[in-house]
Write an enzyme that holds these catalytic residues in place. Structure first.
Site, PDB file in Angstrom:
ATOM      1  N   LYS A 114       0.861  -1.190   0.000  1.00  0.00           N
ATOM      2  CA  LYS A 114       0.000   0.000   0.000  1.00  0.00           C
ATOM      3  C   LYS A 114       0.891   1.231   0.000  1.00  0.00           C
ATOM      4  O   LYS A 114       1.779   1.373   0.855  1.00  0.00           O
ATOM      5  CB  LYS A 114      -0.851  -0.033   1.262  1.00  0.00           C
TER       6      LYS A 114
HETATM    7  C1  E4P Z   1      -8.316   1.693   3.763  1.00  0.00           C
HETATM    8  O1  E4P Z   1      -7.593   0.863   3.306  1.00  0.00           O
HETATM    9  C2  E4P Z   1      -8.176   2.289   5.095  1.00  0.00           C
HETATM   10  O2  E4P Z   1      -7.487   1.365   5.900  1.00  0.00           O
HETATM   11  C3  E4P Z   1      -9.480   2.538   5.798  1.00  0.00           C
HETATM   12  O3  E4P Z   1     -10.579   2.114   5.038  1.00  0.00           O
HETATM   13  C4  E4P Z   1      -9.614   3.905   6.380  1.00  0.00           C
HETATM   14  O4  E4P Z   1     -10.849   3.987   7.037  1.00  0.00           O
HETATM   15  P1  E4P Z   1     -11.188   5.146   8.088  1.00  0.00           P
HETATM   16  O5  E4P Z   1     -11.400   6.411   7.344  1.00  0.00           O
HETATM   17  O6  E4P Z   1     -12.441   4.666   8.770  1.00  0.00           O
HETATM   18  O7  E4P Z   1     -10.003   5.212   9.019  1.00  0.00           O
END
Ligand code: E4P
Length: 217
Positions: A83
């Site tokens: 990522k």
């Molecule tokens: C995506 O890969 C992120 O880990 C995640 O969906 C972020 O979510 P949040 O905005 O609830 O922290």
């Protein structure tokens, strides 16, 4: 539509995986913090539990260091998706890492143009953050729809991984729009099975059954 689970909580992933609800997992530095676990150790455990893509995020901000971290993460297991954030350096890292055959999830996407350049850089997944756009009074689902249109117009193969999913309505709307994947916390995935009329109906059936005085076993 594929379901990814947005957590680094191994028992929670295992519980959902038993029911076939887990096509992959996404983590991020905040979720690693929440787990209290070592990133390499917990990611290795998750990869052994779930055959699908497991996203593990780099924390460097310059391309060469991102690439080095990405290689280290990708060495954990063949199902790692590295990522990287949607910055210019992140896109440079994306291009190199996908060129080496690794899956790359480009994260922190908040606009259609960002999704466009991520696809051009060869991203395997693009992660638009629905909930965080809603938080600032924009419409996260509109972004999912815009990216779907753009990717279909040009036949980009990058998969739309709707992220920052906060509610069951987000999930059904993403499915309607045609997101390839949603990643949601375990609580949201479990809530997909709930409906107040199911609870009410079951309650009535059980009360009536008790009045019959019968038993099945
Ligand atoms: C995506 O890969 C992120 O880990 C995640 O969906 C972020 O979510 P949040 O905005 O609830 O922290």
């Amino acid at each position: 539509m594929k379901f990814f689970v947005d957590t680094a909580d191994v028992p929670a992933i295992a519980e959902l995986a038993e029911l076939g609800m887990v096509d992959g997992v996404t983590t991020n530095p905040s979720l690693i913090l929440k787990s209290g676990r070592d990133i390499l150790e917990v990611t290795r455990e998750i990869c052994a539990l779930v055959p699908g893509p497991v996203s593990a995020e780099v924390v460097a901000t310059e391309a060469p260091a991102m690439i080095a971290e990405g290689r280290r993460l990708a060495a954990i297991a063949p199902n790692i998706a590295v990522k990287v954030p949607l910055t210019w350096d992140g896109l440079r890292a994306c291009k190199v890492l996908t060129g080496e055959g690794h899956m790359v999830n480009v994260t922190l996407c908040f606009s259609a143009n960002q999704a466009l350049v991520a696809a051009k850089a060869g991203a395997t997944f693009i992660s638009p953050f629905v909930g965080r756009l809603d938080d600032i009074n924009l419409d996260g689902l509109d972004l999912i729809a815009d990216i779907r249109t753009i990717y279909d117009n040009y036949d980009f193969q990058t998969q739309i991984l709707a992220a920052s999913i906060r509610s069951v309505n987000h999930v059904s709307q993403c499915a309607r729009i045609g997101a390839d994947v949603v990643t949601a916390p375990p609580s949201v995935i479990k809530a997909l099975a709930s409906h107040p009329l199911t609870d009410k109906g079951l309650d009535q059936f059980l009360k009536d059954w008790a009045k019959t005085g019968q038993k099945i076993l």
